[in-house]
Write an enzyme that holds these catalytic residues in place. Sequence first.
Site, mmCIF file in Angstrom:
data_model
loop_
_atom_site.group_PDB
_atom_site.id
_atom_site.type_symbol
_atom_site.label_atom_id
_atom_site.label_comp_id
_atom_site.label_asym_id
_atom_site.label_seq_id
_atom_site.Cartn_x
_atom_site.Cartn_y
_atom_site.Cartn_z
ATOM 1 C CB VAL A 212 18.837 -2.209 2.031
ATOM 2 C CG1 VAL A 212 19.173 -0.867 2.666
ATOM 3 C CG2 VAL A 212 17.383 -2.555 2.280
ATOM 4 C CG PHE B 297 12.424 4.573 6.977
ATOM 5 C CD1 PHE B 297 11.684 3.881 7.924
ATOM 6 C CD2 PHE B 297 13.392 5.460 7.419
ATOM 7 C CE1 PHE B 297 11.909 4.064 9.284
ATOM 8 C CE2 PHE B 297 13.618 5.662 8.777
ATOM 9 C CZ PHE B 297 12.874 4.955 9.707
ATOM 10 C CD GLU C 162 12.717 -5.948 -1.411
ATOM 11 O OE1 GLU C 162 12.144 -6.724 -2.183
ATOM 12 O OE2 GLU C 162 13.246 -6.301 -0.349
ATOM 13 C CE LYS D 246 12.618 -0.780 8.424
ATOM 14 N NZ LYS D 246 12.110 -0.209 7.174
ATOM 15 C CB ALA E 123 -8.551 -4.591 0.636
ATOM 16 N N GLY E 124 -6.147 -6.583 -0.137
ATOM 17 C CA GLY E 124 -5.568 -7.482 -1.129
ATOM 18 C C GLY E 124 -5.356 -8.871 -0.592
ATOM 19 C CB CYS F 101 10.500 -5.474 5.667
ATOM 20 S SG CYS F 101 12.169 -5.280 5.023
ATOM 21 C CE LYS G 35 7.599 -3.261 -2.761
ATOM 22 N NZ LYS G 35 7.493 -2.008 -2.149
ATOM 23 N NE ARG H 14 14.113 -11.165 0.989
ATOM 24 C CZ ARG H 14 15.093 -10.321 1.308
ATOM 25 N NH1 ARG H 14 15.928 -10.619 2.279
ATOM 26 N NH2 ARG H 14 15.239 -9.189 0.645
HETATM 27 N N1 LIG Z 1 14.500 -5.145 1.620
HETATM 28 C C1 LIG Z 1 13.903 -4.056 2.086
HETATM 29 O O1 LIG Z 1 12.966 -3.540 1.482
HETATM 30 C C2 LIG Z 1 14.372 -3.415 3.353
HETATM 31 C C3 LIG Z 1 13.929 -2.120 3.678
HETATM 32 C C4 LIG Z 1 14.397 -1.528 4.846
HETATM 33 C C5 LIG Z 1 15.253 -2.225 5.683
HETATM 34 N N2 LIG Z 1 15.661 -3.482 5.361
HETATM 35 C C6 LIG Z 1 16.610 -4.159 6.253
HETATM 36 O O2 LIG Z 1 17.907 -4.016 5.674
HETATM 37 C C7 LIG Z 1 18.693 -5.181 5.919
HETATM 38 C C8 LIG Z 1 19.147 -5.784 4.604
HETATM 39 O O3 LIG Z 1 18.019 -6.195 3.880
HETATM 40 P P1 LIG Z 1 18.106 -6.672 2.362
HETATM 41 O O4 LIG Z 1 16.732 -6.888 1.900
HETATM 42 O O5 LIG Z 1 19.021 -5.757 1.603
HETATM 43 O O6 LIG Z 1 18.849 -8.089 2.574
HETATM 44 P P2 LIG Z 1 19.456 -9.042 1.460
HETATM 45 O O7 LIG Z 1 19.295 -10.415 1.969
HETATM 46 O O8 LIG Z 1 18.934 -8.674 0.110
HETATM 47 O O9 LIG Z 1 21.013 -8.667 1.460
HETATM 48 C C9 LIG Z 1 21.868 -8.874 2.536
HETATM 49 C C10 LIG Z 1 23.278 -9.105 1.991
HETATM 50 O O10 LIG Z 1 24.195 -9.131 3.094
HETATM 51 C C11 LIG Z 1 25.189 -10.076 2.778
HETATM 52 N N3 LIG Z 1 25.935 -10.474 3.986
HETATM 53 C C12 LIG Z 1 25.567 -11.336 4.964
HETATM 54 N N4 LIG Z 1 26.550 -11.433 5.889
HETATM 55 C C13 LIG Z 1 27.552 -10.611 5.490
HETATM 56 C C14 LIG Z 1 28.828 -10.271 6.018
HETATM 57 N N5 LIG Z 1 29.263 -10.800 7.174
HETATM 58 N N6 LIG Z 1 29.601 -9.389 5.355
HETATM 59 C C15 LIG Z 1 29.179 -8.850 4.180
HETATM 60 N N7 LIG Z 1 27.967 -9.133 3.629
HETATM 61 C C16 LIG Z 1 27.180 -10.003 4.274
HETATM 62 C C17 LIG Z 1 24.413 -11.215 2.140
HETATM 63 O O11 LIG Z 1 25.268 -12.063 1.393
HETATM 64 C C18 LIG Z 1 23.426 -10.450 1.261
HETATM 65 O O12 LIG Z 1 23.917 -10.232 -0.046
HETATM 66 C C19 LIG Z 1 17.804 -6.112 6.758
HETATM 67 O O13 LIG Z 1 18.077 -5.901 8.093
HETATM 68 C C20 LIG Z 1 16.409 -5.641 6.413
HETATM 69 O O14 LIG Z 1 15.504 -5.917 7.451
HETATM 70 C C21 LIG Z 1 15.247 -4.081 4.207
#
Ligand SMILES: NC(=O)c1ccc[n+]([C@@H]2O[C@H](COP(=O)([O-])OP(=O)(O)OC[C@H]3O[C@@H](n4cnc5c(N)ncnc54)[C@H](O)[C@@H]3O)[C@@H](O)[C@H]2O)c1
Length: 452
Positions: A15, A159, A162, A215, A263-264, A271, A332, A339
């Site tokens: 994100v 929202f 990926e 969310k 379905a799948g 998430c 996906k 994950r």
């Molecule tokens: N992946 C998705 O599709 C998606 C969609 C919507 C919301 N979110 C939410 O967004 C957030 C991030 O998700 P993501 O998939 O990008 O996570 P991710 O694990 O890909 O990335 C998180 C990053 O934060 C870094 N980090 C951790 N602690 C830190 C700190 N103290 N200072 C600086 N960087 C730090 C980590 O090293 C990592 O690179 C989560 O809360 C997730 O639930 C994710």
Amino acid sequence: MGPAMKVTIFGAGYVGLSFAACLAEAGHEVLCADADLARIEGLQRGLMPLHEPGLEALVASGIAAGTLRFTADERAACAHGDLLFIVVNTPADAQGRVDLRHVIAVAAAIGRHRDRDALVVCKSTAPVGTAAQVEAVLGGELAQRGVRHRIAVAVNPEFLREGSAVRDCRQPDRVVIGSEDPWAVDLLTRLYAPFIQDPQRQLLVMDRRSAELTKYAANAMLAARISFMNEMARVAELAGADIDAVRRGIGADRRIGPDFLQAGAGYGGSCLAKDVRALVHAADRGGHALRILAAVEATNHEQKGRLFDLMTHHFGGRIAGKTVAVWGLAFKPDTDDMRDAPSLVLLQRLWAAGARVQVYDPAAMPNARDLLGDREDLRWCATAPEALQGADALALVTEWDEFRRPDFAHIAKELRAAVIFDGRNVYDAAEVESAGIAYYGIGRGRSSLRLG
Ligand SMILES: NC(=O)c1ccc[n+]([C@@H]2O[C@H](COP(=O)([O-])OP(=O)(O)OC[C@H]3O[C@@H](n4cnc5c(N)ncnc54)[C@H](O)[C@@H]3O)[C@@H](O)[C@H]2O)c1
């Protein structure tokens, strides 16, 4: 395009990095910080830490234009932005307890280092009340230093999906702003202006707690749609109906809509499962059991075992010694994210039953290898056809485009038992069967047999 704003993004993950690159493309001055030094050093040299279509080019052009920079220096990150986004990971344990340690670490760092006013924005998905917690941590640090900067805390959930993160950032269905502070709302409105065509429809301003819950509610609804369809798929199997026809039939209803009705082999990813668990846990602690969502999770858990159950049925329980080609490992298509991927459940169950697997995924193999390691009953393949060599059966687990139109005659020649288990319902059963291959889909009554 409005005037450029200075923005810091904490977290260069799926994100944070996508959001940072899109803000930079829109002309904002973005500094993206991560606690992972190797990740930052890689990004500074143009190495992508993750697979996301279109992102590599966008990061490169942001760096070239000077609008996108990276740092592992917390102090520099805290100093740069007028808006400081917290976009770090918020994992949940098996019970749904969310680990807010990274969010709190960023809040504390801002409180320790910031030397002027700021808007801190919680974009990480985190339980209701997290923004208030961030505010308290910040306030505590500021008080300790005896400084009185104005640091507001807003909520702005993300929202994006990926696999289409760049497109979703550039063209969001909606932007939710959780704040009752007009200054904060104005800053965020101006920041997002390049991505908003119709503010009346796309900009939703609400209180912070509602934004935090929005969310979770969104992901819970999406997960519910999938589990609902997987449950209907069972009914279709029993009834001799085809869930794909049913999906088209109900998706055409405007009250229902066509999306998220496939379905799948179960939903995965970082998430949906995590957020459903977290919501169930939070409500539970508040004294309310969420019955629908508990069932959504349970159905999904069962669904992840479905491909294996179909195999067990087909082979009359004799899985030991079989070799299964697995196409797709990522949770996906168009991502390398492993994950909670359903493929992991299939592999573990096959191994537990004494089978071998030959796997191929266009992007997720490095991450999968980190998770699974090398083992004697696992062969990593460089191409989809290689995975078929000497295999008994083929399981399609992730519907990457390159798996959609295979040469079925070739598959029939390669597979010893000539059977396909289509975990994403992408193949036409009649076409597969006319190549002499047995076909199992999910909820396709005609060919999936009537399983209990
Ligand atoms: N992946 C998705 O599709 C998606 C969609 C919507 C919301 N979110 C939410 O967004 C957030 C991030 O998700 P993501 O998939 O990008 O996570 P991710 O694990 O890909 O990335 C998180 C990053 O934060 C870094 N980090 C951790 N602690 C830190 C700190 N103290 N200072 C600086 N960087 C730090 C980590 O090293 C990592 O690179 C989560 O809360 C997730 O639930 C994710």
